[in-house]
Motif scaffolding. Structure first.
Motif, PDB file in Angstrom:
ATOM      1  N   ALA A   1      -1.577  -0.635 -72.675  1.00  0.00           N
ATOM      2  CA  ALA A   1      -2.896  -0.073 -72.358  1.00  0.00           C
ATOM      3  C   ALA A   1      -3.945  -1.192 -72.293  1.00  0.00           C
ATOM      4  CB  ALA A   1      -3.294   0.958 -73.409  1.00  0.00           C
ATOM      5  N   TYR A   2      -3.846  -2.137 -73.214  1.00  0.00           N
ATOM      6  CA  TYR A   2      -4.808  -3.247 -73.263  1.00  0.00           C
ATOM      7  C   TYR A   2      -4.667  -4.147 -72.029  1.00  0.00           C
ATOM      8  CZ  TYR A   2      -7.590  -6.915 -75.605  1.00  0.00           C
ATOM      9  OH  TYR A   2      -8.550  -7.827 -75.955  1.00  0.00           O
ATOM     10  N   GLU A   3      -3.426  -4.457 -71.690  1.00  0.00           N
ATOM     11  CA  GLU A   3      -3.188  -5.338 -70.537  1.00  0.00           C
ATOM     12  C   GLU A   3      -3.516  -4.630 -69.214  1.00  0.00           C
ATOM     13  OE1 GLU A   3      -2.907  -8.517 -70.671  1.00  0.00           O
ATOM     14  OE2 GLU A   3      -2.865  -8.437 -72.846  1.00  0.00           O
ATOM     15  N   GLU A   4      -3.334  -3.313 -69.207  1.00  0.00           N
ATOM     16  CA  GLU A   4      -3.725  -2.511 -68.047  1.00  0.00           C
ATOM     17  C   GLU A   4      -5.234  -2.620 -67.839  1.00  0.00           C
ATOM     18  OE1 GLU A   4      -2.666  -0.887 -64.921  1.00  0.00           O
ATOM     19  OE2 GLU A   4      -1.079  -1.406 -66.353  1.00  0.00           O
ATOM     20  N   ALA A   5      -5.974  -2.571 -68.949  1.00  0.00           N
ATOM     21  CA  ALA A   5      -7.448  -2.686 -68.878  1.00  0.00           C
ATOM     22  C   ALA A   5      -7.837  -4.049 -68.302  1.00  0.00           C
ATOM     23  CB  ALA A   5      -8.054  -2.496 -70.263  1.00  0.00           C
ATOM     24  N   ARG A   6      -7.109  -5.080 -68.701  1.00  0.00           N
ATOM     25  CA  ARG A   6      -7.403  -6.423 -68.169  1.00  0.00           C
ATOM     26  C   ARG A   6      -7.266  -6.424 -66.640  1.00  0.00           C
ATOM     27  NH1 ARG A   6      -6.966 -11.016 -71.301  1.00  0.00           N
ATOM     28  NH2 ARG A   6      -5.342 -10.185 -72.634  1.00  0.00           N
ATOM     29  N   LYS A   7      -6.222  -5.729 -66.166  1.00  0.00           N
ATOM     30  CA  LYS A   7      -6.010  -5.685 -64.699  1.00  0.00           C
ATOM     31  C   LYS A   7      -7.143  -4.909 -64.012  1.00  0.00           C
ATOM     32  CE  LYS A   7      -1.040  -6.249 -64.610  1.00  0.00           C
ATOM     33  NZ  LYS A   7      -0.114  -5.379 -65.336  1.00  0.00           N
ATOM     34  N   LYS A   8      -7.620  -3.865 -64.687  1.00  0.00           N
ATOM     35  CA  LYS A   8      -8.737  -3.099 -64.096  1.00  0.00           C
ATOM     36  C   LYS A   8      -9.974  -3.987 -63.953  1.00  0.00           C
ATOM     37  CE  LYS A   8      -7.297   1.362 -65.935  1.00  0.00           C
ATOM     38  NZ  LYS A   8      -7.609   2.429 -66.900  1.00  0.00           N
ATOM     39  N   VAL A   9     -10.219  -4.814 -64.984  1.00  0.00           N
ATOM     40  CA  VAL A   9     -11.365  -5.727 -64.920  1.00  0.00           C
ATOM     41  C   VAL A   9     -11.155  -6.720 -63.773  1.00  0.00           C
ATOM     42  CG1 VAL A   9     -12.702  -7.496 -66.138  1.00  0.00           C
ATOM     43  CG2 VAL A   9     -11.802  -5.540 -67.413  1.00  0.00           C
ATOM     44  N   GLN A  10      -9.939  -7.236 -63.681  1.00  0.00           N
ATOM     45  CA  GLN A  10      -9.625  -8.198 -62.614  1.00  0.00           C
ATOM     46  C   GLN A  10      -9.961  -7.612 -61.250  1.00  0.00           C
ATOM     47  OE1 GLN A  10      -5.432  -8.775 -61.978  1.00  0.00           O
ATOM     48  NE2 GLN A  10      -5.823  -9.901 -60.099  1.00  0.00           N
ATOM     49  N   GLN A  11      -9.494  -6.369 -61.027  1.00  0.00           N
ATOM     50  CA  GLN A  11      -9.748  -5.747 -59.726  1.00  0.00           C
ATOM     51  C   GLN A  11     -11.230  -5.464 -59.527  1.00  0.00           C
ATOM     52  OE1 GLN A  11      -7.025  -2.481 -59.949  1.00  0.00           O
ATOM     53  NE2 GLN A  11      -5.282  -3.849 -59.711  1.00  0.00           N
TER      54      GLN A  11
ATOM     55  N   GLU B   1      -7.171 -14.817 -65.584  1.00  0.00           N
ATOM     56  CA  GLU B   1      -8.521 -15.398 -65.533  1.00  0.00           C
ATOM     57  C   GLU B   1      -9.532 -14.519 -66.252  1.00  0.00           C
ATOM     58  OE1 GLU B   1      -8.514 -17.812 -61.320  1.00  0.00           O
ATOM     59  OE2 GLU B   1      -8.751 -15.653 -61.205  1.00  0.00           O
ATOM     60  N   ILE B   2      -9.050 -13.398 -66.772  1.00  0.00           N
ATOM     61  CA  ILE B   2      -9.924 -12.441 -67.473  1.00  0.00           C
ATOM     62  C   ILE B   2      -9.706 -12.600 -68.975  1.00  0.00           C
ATOM     63  CG2 ILE B   2     -10.460  -9.977 -67.798  1.00  0.00           C
ATOM     64  CD1 ILE B   2     -11.012 -11.048 -64.918  1.00  0.00           C
ATOM     65  N   ILE B   3     -10.713 -13.137 -69.662  1.00  0.00           N
ATOM     66  CA  ILE B   3     -10.626 -13.326 -71.113  1.00  0.00           C
ATOM     67  C   ILE B   3     -11.444 -12.232 -71.783  1.00  0.00           C
ATOM     68  CG2 ILE B   3     -10.980 -14.985 -73.018  1.00  0.00           C
ATOM     69  CD1 ILE B   3      -9.412 -16.278 -70.745  1.00  0.00           C
TER      70      ILE B   3
ATOM     71  N   PHE C   1     -21.321   1.137 -69.640  1.00  0.00           N
ATOM     72  CA  PHE C   1     -20.817   2.467 -70.008  1.00  0.00           C
ATOM     73  C   PHE C   1     -19.542   2.419 -70.855  1.00  0.00           C
ATOM     74  CE2 PHE C   1     -22.723   2.000 -65.834  1.00  0.00           C
ATOM     75  CZ  PHE C   1     -23.974   2.508 -66.139  1.00  0.00           C
ATOM     76  N   GLY C   2     -19.183   1.208 -71.304  1.00  0.00           N
ATOM     77  CA  GLY C   2     -18.042   1.038 -72.197  1.00  0.00           C
ATOM     78  C   GLY C   2     -18.509   0.826 -73.635  1.00  0.00           C
ATOM     79  N   PRO C   3     -17.558   0.556 -74.532  1.00  0.00           N
ATOM     80  CA  PRO C   3     -17.889   0.399 -75.949  1.00  0.00           C
ATOM     81  C   PRO C   3     -18.622  -0.913 -76.260  1.00  0.00           C
ATOM     82  CG  PRO C   3     -15.519   0.756 -75.602  1.00  0.00           C
ATOM     83  CD  PRO C   3     -16.115   0.459 -74.269  1.00  0.00           C
ATOM     84  N   THR C   4     -19.242  -0.974 -77.432  1.00  0.00           N
ATOM     85  CA  THR C   4     -19.828  -2.232 -77.908  1.00  0.00           C
ATOM     86  C   THR C   4     -18.705  -3.129 -78.437  1.00  0.00           C
ATOM     87  OG1 THR C   4     -20.210  -1.194 -80.043  1.00  0.00           O
ATOM     88  CG2 THR C   4     -22.098  -1.312 -78.579  1.00  0.00           C
ATOM     89  N   GLY C   5     -19.020  -4.405 -78.582  1.00  0.00           N
ATOM     90  CA  GLY C   5     -18.076  -5.335 -79.209  1.00  0.00           C
ATOM     91  C   GLY C   5     -16.969  -5.815 -78.296  1.00  0.00           C
ATOM     92  N   VAL C   6     -17.099  -5.553 -77.001  1.00  0.00           N
ATOM     93  CA  VAL C   6     -16.103  -6.085 -76.064  1.00  0.00           C
ATOM     94  C   VAL C   6     -16.846  -6.598 -74.828  1.00  0.00           C
ATOM     95  CG1 VAL C   6     -15.619  -3.918 -74.803  1.00  0.00           C
ATOM     96  CG2 VAL C   6     -13.849  -5.678 -74.964  1.00  0.00           C
ATOM     97  N   GLY C   7     -16.364  -7.706 -74.316  1.00  0.00           N
ATOM     98  CA  GLY C   7     -16.974  -8.274 -73.113  1.00  0.00           C
ATOM     99  C   GLY C   7     -15.945  -9.101 -72.387  1.00  0.00           C
ATOM    100  N   ILE C   8     -16.404  -9.746 -71.328  1.00  0.00           N
ATOM    101  CA  ILE C   8     -15.462 -10.483 -70.473  1.00  0.00           C
ATOM    102  C   ILE C   8     -16.001 -11.868 -70.175  1.00  0.00           C
ATOM    103  CG2 ILE C   8     -14.403 -10.548 -68.152  1.00  0.00           C
ATOM    104  CD1 ILE C   8     -13.259  -8.288 -69.955  1.00  0.00           C
TER     105      ILE C   8
ATOM    106  N   ILE D   1      -9.614  -1.131 -74.037  1.00  0.00           N
ATOM    107  CA  ILE D   1      -9.101   0.080 -73.382  1.00  0.00           C
ATOM    108  C   ILE D   1     -10.272   0.956 -72.902  1.00  0.00           C
ATOM    109  CG2 ILE D   1      -7.813   2.236 -73.793  1.00  0.00           C
ATOM    110  CD1 ILE D   1      -6.034   0.543 -75.757  1.00  0.00           C
ATOM    111  N   GLY D   2     -11.282   1.089 -73.765  1.00  0.00           N
ATOM    112  CA  GLY D   2     -12.467   1.875 -73.402  1.00  0.00           C
ATOM    113  C   GLY D   2     -13.193   1.282 -72.208  1.00  0.00           C
ATOM    114  N   LEU D   3     -13.236  -0.048 -72.150  1.00  0.00           N
ATOM    115  CA  LEU D   3     -13.890  -0.703 -71.009  1.00  0.00           C
ATOM    116  C   LEU D   3     -13.142  -0.382 -69.717  1.00  0.00           C
ATOM    117  CD1 LEU D   3     -15.906  -2.638 -69.706  1.00  0.00           C
ATOM    118  CD2 LEU D   3     -14.523  -4.550 -70.498  1.00  0.00           C
ATOM    119  N   GLY D   4     -11.822  -0.382 -69.797  1.00  0.00           N
ATOM    120  CA  GLY D   4     -11.017  -0.021 -68.616  1.00  0.00           C
ATOM    121  C   GLY D   4     -11.355   1.383 -68.126  1.00  0.00           C
TER     122      GLY D   4
END
Ligand code: PLP
Length: 425
Positions: free
Chosen positions: A87-97, A106-108, A247-254, A303-306
């Motif tokens: 689920a976490y790595e899926e979210a990374r791909k959503k950010v990438q796209q 390239e998404i940290i 519109f995602g949670p606090t404490g997470v960024g890219i 996950i919430g960010l995704g």
């Protein structure tokens, strides 16, 4: 405020145009907080620049994660750990796209924009800065894009240079070009100003900086929630943003960074997950993106960010942009009719931020009075003290809009503001 029949008809036409772009009433139902009252009045939330509200799908994803999936990632072979990792790595791909990065490595994941910028300032600065090198920022930067550069400049005896702005709140591009030199190692500018709303010509800035061999970091905290960002088209080297403003949670960024450049930077922090092997004699580091993600991350945040990205995609970023543009135009037109109001930030290209001062009043008095009427705006320096000095004001009142705001709320805000101004005069 005096309305003529013609101006009322014009306002009605504007409203019709706004409602045709987006079915805002159905969107508002997705945000449970918008149903609440504040001080006995319906909440009018115009503090989206500080943080945005969360749709039910994001809230549900967080609850679901802790109810059904909670487990640490990347380290376990058991089912829960694998589900959480996926689920976490899926979210990374959503950010990438979402930002059109070339690779998902390239998404940290970071804690937010501030954390992302500190990572670059520290890692890049340690390896690549030396005495006399120059970093360029702009007058309209958030403290998050000033202080980390000041800190590393102090450590490395490098020099911080600042792009000036005009009275409308636009960067003076000719002055920027004059500041660029072979000594420039990094240009770090905001895509959209959180205080002025100015949308900066970042593509041009990046091209100019690259010609001189400098890297470019774009602070996208206020851009990503409102406009399409394509990091490959921009050709930026780094792009930083926060989950909670989109519109995602606090404490997470890219932090987005070009693969080759990230590979050439030392890790920011040491700990679990960022290593390949550890002995007391020598540690080897993990590959991207894990090299920059030491320790257990904000798994549910990612996950919430995704899910927030899915939600934004379901509306469409160009629809969001067009709708907010009309909202801003509507609010600007109305606020200008209040005597004594001065807008701070009148750039030609603006996102949905309306900063203003009112003659003879303090912004915080305005904020306090309209809060009693249920309207939440932000007052103060907005973490841009040097910008306040540039405009010679102690602070401003700032209304910042999101796609779930509507024209009725703007009317309530304007009426509340009129009342505050009358009371304070
Ligand atoms: N940059 C800009 C332009 C911002 O508006 C903000 C927050 O308001 C930040 C950076 C810092 O973001 P965060 O506090 O989420 O790290």
């Amino acid at each position: 405020m005096l309305y003529t029949t013609t101006s009322i008809l014009k306002l009605k036409r504007d409203l019709l145009k706004i409602t045709q772009i987006l079915d805002v009433e159905s969107i508002r139902k997705d945000f449970p907080i918008l149903k609440r009252e504040v001080n006995g009045k319906p909440l009018v939330y115009f503090d989206n620049g500080a943080t945005s509200q969360k749709p039910q799908v994001v809230i549900d994803a967080i609850t679901n994660y802790y109810t059904n999936e909670n487990s640490n990632i990347h380290r376990g072979i058991h089912t829960l750990s694998q589900e959480a990792t996926n689920a976490y790595e899926e979210a990374r791909k959503k950010v990438q796209q979402f930002i059109n990065a070339k690779h998902s490595n390239e998404i940290i994941f970071t804690k937010g924009t501030t954390d992302s910028i500190n990572l670059v300032a520290s890692s890049f600065g340690k390896k690549h800065l030396k005495k006399g090198d120059e970093i360029i920022i702009s007058t309209m930067e958030h403290h998050s894009n000033i202080v980390p550069w000041q800190m590393i400049c102090e450590e490395k005896e490098a020099i911080l240079k600042v792009i000036p702005i005009n009275d409308k709140g636009e960067l003076l591009m000719d002055e920027f070009k004059k500041l660029l030199s072979p000594k420039t190692k990094m240009v770090a500018v905001t895509h959209v100003s959180n205080t002025l709303g100015t949308i900066n010509p970042v593509k041009e800035i990046i091209a100019e900086a690259h010609q001189k061999g400098a890297l470019v970091l774009i602070d996208g905290a206020q851009a990503v929630p409102h406009t399409k960002v394509d990091v490959q088209d921009l050709d930026c080297d780094f792009y930083a943003f926060s989950g909670h403003k989109m519109f995602g949670p606090t404490g997470v960024g890219i932090l987005y960074g070009k693969e080759a450049i990230l590979n050439n930077l030392p890790p920011y922090q040491g700990g679990g997950d960022m290593i390949k092997t550890v002995t007391f004699e020598k540690t080897t580091y993990n590959e991207l993106p894990h090299k920059f993600e030491a320790g257990t991350p904000n798994i549910v945040g990612g996950i919430g960010l995704g899910v927030a990205i899915d939600y934004m995609n379901s509306i469409g970023i160009s629809t969001i942009e067009a709708y907010e543009h009309e909202l801003l135009a509507y609010a600007t037109k109305q606020i200008k009719q209040i005597e004594g109001v001065r807008i701070i930030g009148e750039a030609k290209n603006k996102a949905s931020v309306l900063s203003f001062v009112v003659d003879g009043t303090h912004p915080s008095d305005i904020g306090m009075i309209i809060d009693k009427l249920g309207v939440a705006i932000r007052t103060g320096h907005h973490c841009t003290e040097p910008l306040m000095n540039r405009f010679n004001v102690p602070g401003t009142a700032r209304a910042s809009f999101a796609f779930y705001n509507n024209e009725e709320e703007i009317d309530i805000f304007i009426a509340a503001l009129n009342r505050a101004v009358t009371m304070l005069k």
